[in-house]
Enzyme design. Structure first.
Site, PDB file in Angstrom:
ATOM      1  N   ASN A  12      23.240  25.509  24.063  1.00  0.00           N
ATOM      2  CA  ASN A  12      22.315  26.640  24.031  1.00  0.00           C
ATOM      3  C   ASN A  12      21.904  26.891  22.588  1.00  0.00           C
ATOM      4  O   ASN A  12      22.687  27.403  21.803  1.00  0.00           O
ATOM      5  CB  ASN A  12      23.042  27.873  24.624  1.00  0.00           C
ATOM      6  N   LYS A  14      19.705  28.937  21.512  1.00  0.00           N
ATOM      7  CA  LYS A  14      19.277  30.322  21.265  1.00  0.00           C
ATOM      8  C   LYS A  14      17.951  30.304  20.490  1.00  0.00           C
ATOM      9  O   LYS A  14      17.155  29.401  20.697  1.00  0.00           O
ATOM     10  CB  LYS A  14      20.381  31.091  20.545  1.00  0.00           C
ATOM     11  N   HIS A  99      22.432  35.274  30.264  1.00  0.00           N
ATOM     12  CA  HIS A  99      23.270  35.182  29.059  1.00  0.00           C
ATOM     13  C   HIS A  99      23.540  36.598  28.538  1.00  0.00           C
ATOM     14  O   HIS A  99      22.676  37.470  28.639  1.00  0.00           O
ATOM     15  CB  HIS A  99      22.562  34.338  27.993  1.00  0.00           C
ATOM     16  N   GLU A 101      23.478  37.808  25.716  1.00  0.00           N
ATOM     17  CA  GLU A 101      22.504  38.294  24.726  1.00  0.00           C
ATOM     18  C   GLU A 101      21.241  38.813  25.403  1.00  0.00           C
ATOM     19  O   GLU A 101      20.563  39.691  24.869  1.00  0.00           O
ATOM     20  CB  GLU A 101      22.198  37.167  23.721  1.00  0.00           C
ATOM     21  N   GLU A 169      31.661  33.306  29.777  1.00  0.00           N
ATOM     22  CA  GLU A 169      31.574  33.481  28.330  1.00  0.00           C
ATOM     23  C   GLU A 169      32.051  34.882  27.950  1.00  0.00           C
ATOM     24  O   GLU A 169      31.272  35.837  28.005  1.00  0.00           O
ATOM     25  CB  GLU A 169      30.124  33.312  27.855  1.00  0.00           C
ATOM     26  N   GLY A 175      30.083  33.192  19.231  1.00  0.00           N
ATOM     27  CA  GLY A 175      29.665  33.185  17.830  1.00  0.00           C
ATOM     28  C   GLY A 175      30.653  33.804  16.867  1.00  0.00           C
ATOM     29  O   GLY A 175      30.312  34.085  15.711  1.00  0.00           O
ATOM     30  N   SER A 214      32.460  29.987  21.207  1.00  0.00           N
ATOM     31  CA  SER A 214      33.095  29.339  20.042  1.00  0.00           C
ATOM     32  C   SER A 214      33.739  27.993  20.372  1.00  0.00           C
ATOM     33  O   SER A 214      34.755  27.624  19.783  1.00  0.00           O
ATOM     34  CB  SER A 214      34.121  30.287  19.395  1.00  0.00           C
TER      35      SER A 214
END
Ligand code: PGA
Length: 252
Positions: A12, A14, A99, A101, A169, A175, A214
């Site tokens: 991904n 992003k 996701h 985000e 996730e 991240g 991560s």
């Protein structure tokens, strides 16, 4: 790993990558075509602006292409949005939906995520639906309740191993360089497997469940060998072909 299930490692990107980054996608394709991912399937999900040129570079090869979001409607007055049939039309096989985000930054609800996943499947794409708890929710011991709620409310009503992938996730691992323990991941993936079988019966037993947050080459082995961990959704470490291929090489 789940016996008989082909693992998937999806990258991904992003909101990262200008045209110059297409060279990384080209390098990934070459590595995959030379067998670097072993039995695993590899997919890259660059930003929408790179999908068409990436598709041209991936034609005829084994590296799959995916997008990072889609609209729930096939067409219409939705300025700035991209539909699932459009993604299919330019050569995508996958689309990530829900996701964290997007759930956080665009206030996407479970119902919207489900509608997007169903639209993706209708268009002939495989939906990668993301779920995961916040740090506070895990600290409060509510992770199974939260993730279970997301699974039940954001997964499509009908699905199979060909049309659906679930990505677990934990938000606090995305991240950050911080990861759950192998035991935590195995426990959550086992719970997700149970919910999938509850939702889809026998078909739920072979829906792939990816771990994300991560993941890098140095920790991939620890997670990818766990029961019910059928691959990874990789953010930062998917931007460079060498890093991404090194993760996939866990399966070689
Ligand atoms: P990360 O991102 O690998 O950079 O933690 C994972 C994701 O958000 O899918």
């Amino acid at each position: 790993m789940t016996p008989g299930v082909r693992p998937l490692v999806a990258g991904n990107w992003k909101m990262n990558g200008l045209s110059a980054a297409l060279g990384e996608i080209q390098a990934m394709r070459e590595a995959v075509d030379q067998g670097a991912a072993g039995l695993a399937e590899l997919a890259v999900c660059p930003p929408a602006t790179l999908l068409a040129p990436a598709a041209a570079r991936l034609a005829g090869g084994a590296l799959a292409l995916g997008a990072q979001d889609c609209h729930a409607q096939p067409s219409g007055a939705f300025t700035g949005d991209i539909s699932a049939p459009m993604l299919k039309d330019i050569g995508c096989a996958y689309v990530i939906v829900g996701h964290s985000e997007r759930r956080a930054g665009h206030a996407e609800t479970d119902a919207q995520v489900r509608a997007k996943a169903e639209a993706a499947i209708r268009a002939g794409l495989t939906a990668i639906v993301c779920v995961g708890e916040t740090h506070e929710e895990r600290e409060a011991g509510r992770e199974a309740e939260i993730v279970g709620g997301q699974v039940k409310a954001s997964l499509p009503s009908v699905a199979s191993a060909l049309t659906l992938v679930v990505a677990y996730e934990p938000i606090w691992a995305i991240g950050t360089g911080v990861t759950p323990t192998a035991a935590n991941v195995a426990e959550m993936h086992g719970a997700i497997r149970g919910w999938l079988v509850g939702l889809y019966g026998e078909a739920g037993a072979s829906v792939r469940i990816l771990y994300g947050g991560s993941v890098k080459a140095s920790n991939a082995k620890e997670f990818l060998g766990l029961p019910n961990v059928d691959g990874a959704l990789v953010g930062g470490a998917s931007l460079k072909a060498s890093d991404f291929v090194a993760i996939a090489a866990t399966y070689a």
